[in-house]
Design a protein around this motif. Structure first.
Motif, PDB file in Angstrom:
ATOM      1  N   GLY A 106       0.865  -1.092   0.047  1.00  0.00           N
ATOM      2  CA  GLY A 106       0.022   0.182   0.085  1.00  0.00           C
ATOM      3  C   GLY A 106       0.946   1.098   0.087  1.00  0.00           C
ATOM      4  O   GLY A 106       1.929   1.132   0.141  1.00  0.00           O
ATOM      5  N   PRO A 107       0.210   2.440  -0.148  1.00  0.00           N
ATOM      6  CA  PRO A 107       1.071   3.622  -0.092  1.00  0.00           C
ATOM      7  C   PRO A 107       1.248   3.934   1.204  1.00  0.00           C
ATOM      8  O   PRO A 107       0.677   3.666   2.158  1.00  0.00           O
ATOM      9  N   GLU A 108       2.586   4.722   1.301  1.00  0.00           N
ATOM     10  CA  GLU A 108       3.155   5.133   2.524  1.00  0.00           C
ATOM     11  C   GLU A 108       4.331   6.243   2.246  1.00  0.00           C
ATOM     12  O   GLU A 108       4.801   6.472   1.057  1.00  0.00           O
ATOM     13  N   SER A 109       4.747   6.763   3.082  1.00  0.00           N
ATOM     14  CA  SER A 109       5.642   7.761   3.202  1.00  0.00           C
ATOM     15  C   SER A 109       6.386   7.763   4.626  1.00  0.00           C
ATOM     16  O   SER A 109       5.860   7.362   5.377  1.00  0.00           O
ATOM     17  N   HIS A 147      12.482   8.281   3.912  1.00  0.00           N
ATOM     18  CA  HIS A 147      13.193   7.900   2.873  1.00  0.00           C
ATOM     19  C   HIS A 147      12.183   8.164   1.458  1.00  0.00           C
ATOM     20  O   HIS A 147      12.704   7.661   0.395  1.00  0.00           O
ATOM     21  N   GLY A 148      11.057   8.902   1.921  1.00  0.00           N
ATOM     22  CA  GLY A 148      10.375   9.210   0.542  1.00  0.00           C
ATOM     23  C   GLY A 148       8.851   8.846   0.452  1.00  0.00           C
ATOM     24  O   GLY A 148       8.307   8.277   1.394  1.00  0.00           O
ATOM     25  N   GLU A 149       7.989   9.185  -0.275  1.00  0.00           N
ATOM     26  CA  GLU A 149       6.661   8.733  -0.723  1.00  0.00           C
ATOM     27  C   GLU A 149       6.862   7.720  -1.712  1.00  0.00           C
ATOM     28  O   GLU A 149       7.360   7.603  -2.744  1.00  0.00           O
ATOM     29  N   THR A 202       3.355  -5.820   2.789  1.00  0.00           N
ATOM     30  CA  THR A 202       3.324  -5.048   3.979  1.00  0.00           C
ATOM     31  C   THR A 202       4.150  -3.454   3.557  1.00  0.00           C
ATOM     32  O   THR A 202       4.363  -2.787   4.400  1.00  0.00           O
ATOM     33  N   GLY A 203       4.963  -3.569   2.629  1.00  0.00           N
ATOM     34  CA  GLY A 203       5.420  -2.302   2.032  1.00  0.00           C
ATOM     35  C   GLY A 203       6.888  -2.206   2.383  1.00  0.00           C
ATOM     36  O   GLY A 203       7.729  -3.046   3.173  1.00  0.00           O
ATOM     37  N   GLN A 204       7.691  -1.264   1.786  1.00  0.00           N
ATOM     38  CA  GLN A 204       9.060  -0.889   2.250  1.00  0.00           C
ATOM     39  C   GLN A 204       9.230  -0.641   3.614  1.00  0.00           C
ATOM     40  O   GLN A 204      10.467  -1.048   4.075  1.00  0.00           O
TER      41      GLN A 204
END
Length: 363
Positions: free
Chosen positions: A115-118, A121-123, A320-322
């Motif tokens: 999913g989207p995250e920020s 380290h960035g968006e 689960t994303g970066q």
């Protein structure tokens, strides 16, 4: 399991050689450009295996695969939007969904999956940038059956890059053999920058009607748990037959869905196998990949009316994303000029006995 997709022996009988002047009469690769609708200007390549399987590679969308057919039967799910022109700067929030055409394969990554995250380290938008980046084609090899060469392939380079890094490059080769109903994908992800680059990758295979249909078998083996926890699961619960495609569900109207994460089993050769089998049409598709390369696997089920699809998704990480991967220490970093290789094969089975063996072995 016997080889149900063996080359038709009639093809290598010298008797046919004097009857065919052009390989395209049997199969091969044909490139073109879409000229209408939201995909206008998008480069594609149709690959015809000459064995009933034909599929469309979308060159301008990371060489992902859109339509795919075996004889009269569609294999892939296509979204309402279908193929759209790439949007390289759509890596914000859930904008990825606006150009998600479904298709047999959509690639997610190269540096973020989930999913989207920020964070500091960035968006990062949903499922990363790579599927919205055009490829530079560096090779197309056609079969030459009159000389005994039945192999065909298309190779391209897709660059996820910006000045001062990170700079990842995906070198993708999609190949097939004339006379075999199968697809081979060979991916090499290379860090062209001068600092270590974070890396995540997911292969989003999307199967639709009629291969995916009520009562069809969903094939995978391994320990599993629902992505959003067992207390929230309606499908992926002990005692439920969640390895059968369901009828359309009202719960799945709009964004309804369920996802299970699987520690998929590997055989003695290190291969993991998953797939779909539909006895109504006498057809099965099975996907093979290396557990060492892609240790995670997800089964996405979305049985919405008019949006009926199941996804089989090998990946380097869970969904689960970066940020979470950084936190738990599982995030992959590729060193400058180093690379990682991924190999997958998708084969179509149409022989009843071979399909039975496939189900016994892997379900």
């Amino acid at each position: 399991m016997k080889d149900s997709v063996a080359i038709n022996q009639d093809w290598i009988d010298p008797g046919w050689i004097d009857k065919v002047s052009n390989h395209a009469q049997i199969g091969g690769i044909e490139t073109s450009v879409l000229d209408n609708g939201a995909g206008r200007g998008t480069r594609i390549a149709w690959i015809n295996t000459g064995a009933g399987l034909r599929f469309k590679v979308v060159i301008d969308r990371a060489m992902d695969i859109a339509d795919a057919f075996y004889n009269e039967h569609s294999l892939a799910w296509l979204s309402h939007g279908g193929i759209t022109y790439p949007q390289p700067f759509s890596d914000h929030g859930i904008n990825w969904l606006k150009t998600f055409g479904g298709g047999l394969l959509t690639t997610c990554g190269l540096s973020h999956v989930g999913g989207p995250e920020s964070d500091e380290h960035g968006e990062r938008g949903l499922h990363g940038q790579i599927s919205n980046i055009p490829a530079e084609i560096i090779s197309i090899i056609q079969p030459d059956p009159r000389r005994g060469n039945l192999e065909m392939s298309i190779t391209g380079i897709i660059r996820e890059t910006k000045p001062f890094g990170p700079s990842l490059e995906l070198k993708r080769t999609i190949s097939a053999t004339l006379g075999k109903a199968g697809i081979r994908i060979h991916d090499e992800v290379i860090n062209r920058g001068n600092t270590p680059a974070p890396h995540m990758l997911l292969y989003h295979f999307n199967f639709g009607w009629p291969l995916a249909d009520e009562g069809a078998d969903i094939v995978w083996k391994g320990n599993w748990h629902p992505r959003n926890g067992g207390e929230n699961a309606k499908i992926f619960k002990a005692g439920n037959n969640f390895k059968k495609c369901a009828a359309p569900l009202d719960d799945h109207l709009g964004g309804g869905e369920e996802v299970v994460l699987v520690d998929i089993e590997a055989d003695i050769f290190g291969n993991s196998v998953c797939g779909l089998s539909n006895p109504k049409i006498g057809l099965a598709a099975f996907l093979k990949f290396k557990k060492e390369q892609l240790p995670w696997f997800a089964n996405w089920q979305h049985w919405g009316k008019g949006e009926y699809v199941t996804g089989l998704e090998p990946s380097t990480h869970p969904l689960t994303g970066q940020a979470k991967a950084r936190e738990d220490g599982s995030l992959i970093f590729i060193e400058p000029e180093q690379s990682r290789v991924y190999e997958l094969e998708l084969d179509i089975l149409h022989d009843e006995e071979t399909i039975k063996e496939f189900l016994i072995d892997y379900n």
